[in-house]
Scaffold this motif. Structure first.
Motif, PDB file in Angstrom:
ATOM      1  N   MET A  88       0.610  -1.478   0.020  1.00  0.00           N
ATOM      2  CA  MET A  88       0.194   0.091  -0.333  1.00  0.00           C
ATOM      3  C   MET A  88       1.185   1.387   0.159  1.00  0.00           C
ATOM      4  N   ALA A  89       2.432   0.980   0.334  1.00  0.00           N
ATOM      5  CA  ALA A  89       3.025   2.670   0.054  1.00  0.00           C
ATOM      6  C   ALA A  89       2.901   2.988  -1.046  1.00  0.00           C
ATOM      7  N   GLY A  90       3.307   4.138  -1.285  1.00  0.00           N
ATOM      8  CA  GLY A  90       2.749   4.815  -2.384  1.00  0.00           C
ATOM      9  C   GLY A  90       4.248   4.834  -3.187  1.00  0.00           C
ATOM     10  N   ARG A  95       7.565   3.319   1.413  1.00  0.00           N
ATOM     11  CA  ARG A  95       8.165   1.627   2.014  1.00  0.00           C
ATOM     12  C   ARG A  95       9.230   1.983   3.184  1.00  0.00           C
ATOM     13  N   LEU A  96       9.847   2.097   3.029  1.00  0.00           N
ATOM     14  CA  LEU A  96      11.600   2.761   4.025  1.00  0.00           C
ATOM     15  C   LEU A  96      10.858   3.343   5.210  1.00  0.00           C
ATOM     16  N   GLU A  97       9.772   3.711   5.536  1.00  0.00           N
ATOM     17  CA  GLU A  97       9.208   5.041   6.435  1.00  0.00           C
ATOM     18  C   GLU A  97       9.055   3.634   7.540  1.00  0.00           C
ATOM     19  N   MET A  98       7.806   2.928   6.409  1.00  0.00           N
ATOM     20  CA  MET A  98       7.247   1.645   6.757  1.00  0.00           C
ATOM     21  C   MET A  98       8.406   0.283   7.407  1.00  0.00           C
ATOM     22  N   SER A 213       5.955  12.832  -2.085  1.00  0.00           N
ATOM     23  CA  SER A 213       6.705  11.938  -1.921  1.00  0.00           C
ATOM     24  C   SER A 213       7.941  11.600  -2.597  1.00  0.00           C
ATOM     25  N   MET A 214       7.145  11.579  -3.710  1.00  0.00           N
ATOM     26  CA  MET A 214       8.035  11.055  -5.144  1.00  0.00           C
ATOM     27  C   MET A 214       8.355  12.452  -5.506  1.00  0.00           C
TER      28      MET A 214
END
Length: 226
Positions: A88-90, A95-98, A213-214
């Motif tokens: 689900m990470a965009g 994703r790294l944060e999670m 984020s991108m």
């Protein structure tokens, strides 16, 4: 599951989701740094306007659903729920944060409050377990009630982002507290919806946050990792 009194479970929960817990949350802005650079977030009102959709439709709501999934699932299913959460990470940074916070959370719990569940998760490869799934699963293992866990996670999610805003904007601590106070109803609604949600049907749609984020990955000067 470790049997704990209500007061012990509450103490653990408050410790685990406090700003001082060593998961590196202060290093992540969840794309807010780019949103501030683009002047999409510039004051208390726009800060709250940015945060509310994250809890209603975006990553905040999805995270709370995965906290519930982690709390309810057996150990054998933790990785499967983590894979869905990470899908689900965009962006790569989200994703790294999670994963980075998930690894740090598991390591800290296993060092200070070890249990069978923490040892099993700590034995997995780095990046295998998403942060919200780890929080839910280890909270359940330590006897923390689901509603308390989800509520605390929601408040911590919002508080960390407000902290990032206060540091990146000329926004005073008092205005930061006003933003937090203004988010109380949204937090409560998000908790209720997350506890009733079907995790197999979870969705997240906050395009501006994903686009920021991108862009943050290529931002010229950065204070935060995301």
């Amino acid at each position: 599951m470790i049997m704990a009194t209500d007061s012990q479970a509450l103490q653990r929960l408050l410790a685990w989701l406090s700003p001082s817990f060593p998961v590196g949350a202060f290093t992540f802005s969840h794309a807010l740094e780019q949103a501030i650079e683009a002047k999409l977030v510039c004051d208390a009102a726009s800060s709250q306007a940015w945060l509310v959709p994250l809890l209603r439709h975006g990553s905040g709501q999805a995270d709370l659903v995965f906290v519930c999934a982690g709390w309810r699932c057996e150990h054998a299913d933790v990785q499967a729920w983590s894979e869905l959460a990470l899908a689900m990470a965009g962006t790569q940074e989200l994703r790294l944060e999670m994963t980075a916070q998930g690894d740090a959370f598991i390591a800290a719990i296993d060092a200070a409050w070890p249990c069978d569940a923490s040892r099993q998760l700590a034995a997995l490869a780095p990046g295998a377990i998403a942060y919200p799934v780890a929080v839910g699963h280890l909270a359940q293992a330590h006897g923390v009630e689901l509603e308390a866990c989800v509520t605390a996670y929601a408040h911590a999610f919002v508080a960390n982002l407000v902290s990032a805003i206060v540091r990146a904007l000329p926004l005073g601590q008092t205005d930061g507290q006003r933003v937090l106070a203004g988010m109380e109803e949204s937090v409560s609604d998000a908790v209720v919806r997350a506890m009733a949600a079907d995790p197999d049907a979870v969705t997240a749609s906050t395009p501006y946050s994903d686009l920021c984020s991108m862009q943050h990955e290529h931002q010229y000067s950065r204070l935060f990792r995301s």
